[in-house]
Structures are given as C-alpha cells and as structure tokens.
Design a protein around this motif. Sequence first.
Motif, PDB file in Angstrom:
ATOM      1  N   LYS A 111     -25.894  33.256 -35.164  1.00 44.04           N
ATOM      2  CA  LYS A 111     -25.675  31.849 -35.429  1.00 44.04           C
ATOM      3  C   LYS A 111     -26.185  31.017 -34.261  1.00 44.04           C
ATOM      4  CE  LYS A 111     -21.503  31.556 -36.802  1.00 44.04           C
ATOM      5  NZ  LYS A 111     -20.154  31.198 -36.407  1.00 44.04           N
ATOM      6  N   PRO A 144     -18.963  27.071 -32.070  1.00 45.37           N
ATOM      7  CA  PRO A 144     -18.905  28.528 -32.154  1.00 45.37           C
ATOM      8  C   PRO A 144     -17.507  29.029 -31.816  1.00 45.37           C
ATOM      9  CG  PRO A 144     -20.073  27.850 -30.182  1.00 45.37           C
ATOM     10  CD  PRO A 144     -19.736  26.603 -30.926  1.00 45.37           C
ATOM     11  N   VAL A 145     -16.910  29.748 -32.708  1.00 47.75           N
ATOM     12  CA  VAL A 145     -15.591  30.305 -32.458  1.00 47.75           C
ATOM     13  C   VAL A 145     -15.757  31.809 -32.279  1.00 47.75           C
ATOM     14  CG1 VAL A 145     -13.292  30.610 -33.380  1.00 47.75           C
ATOM     15  CG2 VAL A 145     -14.554  28.529 -33.861  1.00 47.75           C
ATOM     16  N   ASP A 146     -15.142  32.308 -31.252  1.00 47.74           N
ATOM     17  CA  ASP A 146     -15.302  33.744 -30.991  1.00 47.74           C
ATOM     18  C   ASP A 146     -14.654  34.568 -32.089  1.00 47.74           C
ATOM     19  OD1 ASP A 146     -16.546  33.050 -28.715  1.00 47.74           O
ATOM     20  OD2 ASP A 146     -14.761  33.225 -27.467  1.00 47.74           O
ATOM     21  N   GLU A 160     -31.560  21.502 -23.027  1.00 49.99           N
ATOM     22  CA  GLU A 160     -31.707  21.017 -24.394  1.00 49.99           C
ATOM     23  C   GLU A 160     -31.147  19.607 -24.541  1.00 49.99           C
ATOM     24  OE1 GLU A 160     -30.273  23.931 -27.300  1.00 49.99           O
ATOM     25  OE2 GLU A 160     -30.808  25.469 -25.854  1.00 49.99           O
ATOM     26  N   ASP A 182     -23.037  23.983 -27.287  1.00 50.55           N
ATOM     27  CA  ASP A 182     -23.491  25.334 -27.001  1.00 50.55           C
ATOM     28  C   ASP A 182     -24.992  25.283 -26.773  1.00 50.55           C
ATOM     29  OD1 ASP A 182     -23.688  28.011 -26.739  1.00 50.55           O
ATOM     30  OD2 ASP A 182     -23.472  28.476 -28.851  1.00 50.55           O
ATOM     31  N   ASP A 183     -25.491  25.968 -25.776  1.00 46.73           N
ATOM     32  CA  ASP A 183     -26.939  25.989 -25.616  1.00 46.73           C
ATOM     33  C   ASP A 183     -27.382  27.336 -25.104  1.00 46.73           C
ATOM     34  OD1 ASP A 183     -25.917  25.199 -22.928  1.00 46.73           O
ATOM     35  OD2 ASP A 183     -28.036  25.450 -22.495  1.00 46.73           O
ATOM     36  N   SER A 184     -28.580  27.692 -25.493  1.00 46.82           N
ATOM     37  CA  SER A 184     -29.046  29.042 -25.200  1.00 46.82           C
ATOM     38  C   SER A 184     -29.348  29.226 -23.721  1.00 46.82           C
ATOM     39  CB  SER A 184     -30.296  29.341 -26.020  1.00 46.82           C
ATOM     40  OG  SER A 184     -31.283  28.380 -25.754  1.00 46.82           O
ATOM     41  N   LYS A 203     -17.301  39.290 -29.763  1.00 41.92           N
ATOM     42  CA  LYS A 203     -18.224  38.182 -29.749  1.00 41.92           C
ATOM     43  C   LYS A 203     -19.624  38.575 -30.177  1.00 41.92           C
ATOM     44  CE  LYS A 203     -18.761  34.790 -26.543  1.00 41.92           C
ATOM     45  NZ  LYS A 203     -18.395  34.373 -25.268  1.00 41.92           N
ATOM     46  N   GLN A 246     -21.807  36.410 -34.154  1.00 44.51           N
ATOM     47  CA  GLN A 246     -21.898  35.140 -33.470  1.00 44.51           C
ATOM     48  C   GLN A 246     -23.316  34.871 -32.978  1.00 44.51           C
ATOM     49  OE1 GLN A 246     -19.652  32.871 -33.412  1.00 44.51           O
ATOM     50  NE2 GLN A 246     -21.136  31.656 -32.341  1.00 44.51           N
ATOM     51  N   GLU A 258     -21.741  22.914 -35.576  1.00 46.38           N
ATOM     52  CA  GLU A 258     -20.696  23.909 -35.714  1.00 46.38           C
ATOM     53  C   GLU A 258     -20.215  24.327 -34.324  1.00 46.38           C
ATOM     54  OE1 GLU A 258     -20.333  28.116 -38.049  1.00 46.38           O
ATOM     55  OE2 GLU A 258     -22.129  26.890 -38.256  1.00 46.38           O
ATOM     56  N   ARG A 291     -16.061  25.799 -23.179  1.00 48.80           N
ATOM     57  CA  ARG A 291     -17.348  25.166 -22.946  1.00 48.80           C
ATOM     58  C   ARG A 291     -17.215  24.027 -21.934  1.00 48.80           C
ATOM     59  NH1 ARG A 291     -22.738  25.729 -22.696  1.00 48.80           N
ATOM     60  NH2 ARG A 291     -23.806  23.852 -23.347  1.00 48.80           N
ATOM     61  N   GLN A 310     -16.971  25.357 -18.594  1.00 52.80           N
ATOM     62  CA  GLN A 310     -18.254  25.895 -18.170  1.00 52.80           C
ATOM     63  C   GLN A 310     -19.172  24.776 -17.677  1.00 52.80           C
ATOM     64  OE1 GLN A 310     -20.658  27.380 -21.377  1.00 52.80           O
ATOM     65  NE2 GLN A 310     -21.383  29.093 -20.166  1.00 52.80           N
ATOM     66  N   ILE A 366     -31.065  26.479 -32.338  1.00 53.10           N
ATOM     67  CA  ILE A 366     -31.933  25.798 -31.399  1.00 53.10           C
ATOM     68  C   ILE A 366     -33.326  25.552 -31.930  1.00 53.10           C
ATOM     69  CG2 ILE A 366     -30.816  26.364 -29.248  1.00 53.10           C
ATOM     70  CD1 ILE A 366     -32.613  28.847 -29.145  1.00 53.10           C
ATOM     71  N   VAL A 399     -28.013  20.928 -18.790  1.00 56.92           N
ATOM     72  CA  VAL A 399     -28.319  21.616 -20.051  1.00 56.92           C
ATOM     73  C   VAL A 399     -29.688  21.128 -20.502  1.00 56.92           C
ATOM     74  CG1 VAL A 399     -27.637  21.931 -22.448  1.00 56.92           C
ATOM     75  CG2 VAL A 399     -25.898  21.706 -20.684  1.00 56.92           C
TER      76      VAL A 399
END
Lengths: 446, 175
Positions: free
Chosen positions: A40, B173-175, B57, A130-132, A33, A37, B171, B35, B38, A45, B55
């Motif tokens: 990206k 994210p794919v591991d 954001e 996805d978020d940081s 990972k 990754q 996108e 995700r 999670q 963000i 989250v």
Amino acid sequence: MPKGETKKQMGGWPRCFVLRDGNSTYKCGHTDKNSPQDHKEINKIPQKLEEDAAEQQQPKEMSGSSSSGRSSDAAKLKSSSSELDLDRPNIEDYLPSGVSIQQEPHGKLHLRDLLDISPTLTEAAGAIVDDSFTRCFKSNPPEPWNWNVYLFPLWCFGVVIRYFVLFPLRVLVLAIGWIIFLSSFIPVHFLLKGHDKLRRKLERVLVELMCSFFVASWTGVVKYHGPRPSMRPKQVFVANHTSMIDFIILEQMTAFAVIMQKHPGWVGLLQSTILESVGCIWFNRNESKDREVVAKKLRDHVLGNDSNPLLIFPEGTCVNNHYTVMFKKGAFELGCSVCPVAIKYNKIFVDAFWNSRKQSFTMHLLQLMTSWAVVCDVWYLEPQNLKPGETPIEFAERVRDIISARAGLKKVPWDGYLKHSRPSPKHRERKQQSFAESVLWHLEEK
Amino acid sequence: MGSASSVLTQYDIEEVQEHCNKIFSQQEIVSLYQRFCQLDRSAKGFISADEFLSVPEFAMNPLSQRLLKMVDGLNFKDFVAFLSAFSAKASAQQKIEFIFKVYDSDGNGKVSFNDILEVLRDLSGSFMSDEQRVNVLSQVLQEAGYTRESYLMLDDFIKVLGNPSLKMEVEVPVD
C-alpha cells in the motif's frame, strides 16, 4: 533526557520491562507490519516517483526497468529469488495518475477545474502522513520476547549473559585483536619501507585479520555466496549500505579499498592511518572541491594493477536495509566492470542499521556487541558492464535492480543526500509546468 | 519523550478523537502519533516548518509554502484535525471548507480574485505569465457568472466544487 538516553543505550531491558503494561495494541502493531502494508505504502507515491525519475533523466529506466534491464540481467536471479520478487515494488503500479485538469480530456476549462486543488493537496497530505523517503531511514525497534511469565526470566537471564558475559568477552577479543594487529602492523609499516610489495601484502592480511576480530566481537554469522573477489584492474565493487559494519564484513574477506566519508573521532584516526595503507579514499561530503580530487583518485586507483579492489557504496548514506535509494553515478562512469555485492542483514537479534543521526558509531558498535549475534548474507553477484547506448545513470539503475532483487530490498527513487539538503526546485517546477501546460492547452482548445 | 515509545493513554486518544469529530479511528490516531513523533525530530511537541520540508515529497509540492503557513507549529491535536479533512470519512462540506481555507489566506471568510490568482501562481510558477493567469481566471469566472470584483464565499465554493464530489482522500497506514 539523559535518563531516557541511557535506557536506550543499555539495550532492551528497562524499556521492555514496562512494555506489556497495558499498551499492547500499540506495540504489537510493529510486528505484522511487513507484507500487506508495504504494498500500500509504495502505491501511494505515484506522481512523485515519476517526477523524480524524470528529473534524474532516467524516465525510461523507471517505467520500463522491469521490461528491459531487469528481465535480462535479473532473469538469472529470478529462479532463486522468486519469493523475494513478491515484496518488491511493482513499478507499473505507481505510474502517474495525472494532474487535476488532465483528468478531463475534452471540453473547455471550467471554474471548477481551476479551483479544484484537491489532487495537489492530497499529495501534500499524503506526504505528511507517510512518505517513502523517511521510511528508508527508520530504525526498527527491537522486538523483545519477554511477554510471559515463563519467557520473562529466560529473557532476563539472556540480558545478564549478553551484558555481563558476552560483552566483556567480546571486549577482550577486540582488545587482543588490537594488540596483535598493532604489534605487527606498526613494525611492518615502518620496517619494510623498502619492500613495497611484501609490505602491502602483509598490511592487507593484517587489516583483514583485524576486521575478522571486529566481526568476532559481535559474533558475526556471515554467509558469503558467490566467488570471492580477486585483485584485478578495471573492476569496481558496489554494495548497498546499511552501516559502517558493511565495510568491516566485506573487508574481512578481501582487503577492499573503499571510498568513504571522512568521520570524526577514532574512526577518522583509523581512516587516516591504517585504512590509508589499503588504499582507502575518503572525502568530505560538504566540500565540493573534494569531489574532483576523489574522482581523480578513483580513476588512478582503478587503473593500477597492484591496487586493492575498489569498493563503493553508491547510495552515499546508510539505509535501513529494507530499501535502496538512488545510486550515485560516479562508480558507473569509470569505464570498468561493476561487480554488485548485495548485503542483507537478518534482524532477528539486532538491527544493523546505523542511524548516524541518532547514535555515534561507538554506540552502534556497543549495541552490536551486546546483542546475541549479527546475522547476515553477502552475495557477490555477476559483474556487469555498460551496455552500448546505456547512460551511466541507466547502468546504475540496472545494477541497483540486481542488488535489490537479490537482497529483497525495495527501490525508492530518492537521492540519499536529501537527508542533508532540500530537493532541488526542479521537481516542483516540473509539476508547475504540467499544470500550466494543461491549462494553456485547454485555453487554446476553445 | 519524543521517541516512539512515548505512549498515548486511552484518554489522550479519546480527547484527540473528539477534537477531530471522531473522523479517525483509535488505531489511526496511534499511527498518526507515531508519525508525528517521527517528524518532530527534536521532540518539542510541534513540527517546525523545517521538519516538514525535510520530507522531500512535501517539499516539492507546489502548494507547500502555503500549506506550511497552515501547519507550522501545530500540536498533535491540531495536526490530526488538519489531516481529518483528508479522511474518507470526512464530509464533502469539510473538504471544501479545507480548500476554501487554503485559498482564503488572510482568513477573512471570503476569497478575492487576487487570492485565487496567488494559488494559481503557486501552481503554475514561471510557466504561465501573470497576464495569462489573469486572462484565464477572468474568463473562467465570467463563464461561471462571477466578475473580477466579486468575492467568492464558502457557499460559492460548495456550489462549484460540491458536485460531483471531490476525491481528496489520504489513507492513514495502520499497522
């Protein structure tokens, strides 16, 4: 759920046993990972970063940190850590991409410009996917190596050793440690009432000793780099925070006085009895009046000649040792020199991140005590001072740069307290403002 | 059960794939599932509004409240279907339909002046007055050949937003 829970806490064994059971793509994904990754995900963000930075009144710092603060102070680090630089986020990469309408610099406003909400939606969906922020607090699942017929028995053997040999031994070590510690600490504490200086010195040594026992109980392999902290007034140490064991690891070398959140249970008991004697200050995050009290205690402590060096974890929360969240500015406005301490754990045997939501500190310690070893590096870095014209926030950011560079952590613009609360409406208002301004600007253009 | 170790079988993945018209690859679905788990912290099979708002954001997005109404209580299949509009593989039509749904909050298949006004209010907050918003909107509508009273249908959205096509891609994210 109790069944699942025990499995987890018993370490790898039952879970890993079924691991290779036809689901290998799923698990294997975790391993590779790290490098491609991460770039990206950080690139994803853009606006939020900028918004947040602006909100924290440090826009200059965020966008220009690489030019001003970092270059001068981290230049010394660069030679030794150039490979680390590669996996640091490139802040320039995520400069804002702008709000919908701004993308059309000229011409009048069309219906399309108003109806097209895709940038905002894309941002929202991006945050859902996805978020940081969430990434900062994600524990890494252990990577068992029991994946073939030869390794499996070996691995099983390892489990037996870890749980049935090492663990009892370590409990024994810890117990002996406690006996020695308590049997000398209590007399010292009560009998040497008159000799404050001697008493404090002895207590300091004892606390360091006890911490060494703790470190030994998880076979801590800690490498300390740089000069050991000494007792001097007007200096404060700041470190990145992964787990409460950060404190133990640092305390083993030097009896720091630390600022900490008040914990419940046995940790709280230690805090209010033993750690009090080395000058630790604790507070309750949720009590606003605690804030002022602590601020005052901090100032008094720093000025004292005889007080132990002060240690602050300015992130205010445990992060998973891949990222650093925003530093609280408290430590940086005391008017003393700030000595950065960078701590990097090697996850080869165990993930030292304490996810306080998921496990108690006791469970966390047990997890460490049943692993082979805790491997980590500690760097005592060069003291930094507030530069003329620099705000405490900029100063904090600069120190964060230094620590992140040294420990190879990625910076995210979030306040770690967002774990406990929602972001302020100001962030949203900022987005709304830029939207409204661009609409109105176009309107006047006409 | 809710931990990342809960597994999707091939059947599960294919079922989800069917549900989103094969827009996501199997790997992407696995990533999305991780995700989902999670975010679904209490492992109840859906993500509550509160969990979405955790989250930051997302919470600070001007349209978050509006989107919450769409995503609140979705199970994994619908969660994936919801996100499928943001895939690079989704058609322009699909993306516009999604935007249309955001506007059409009452779900009656048509978007009124007030519907647009409300979205505009979310986007501009207190930085534009109601009057300004009404003015801007009626002006722009008029130029495009609509009036305040006219309803916008999906076809109108396609006409307005279809060309040049939208950039609305996220996108996975794919591991």
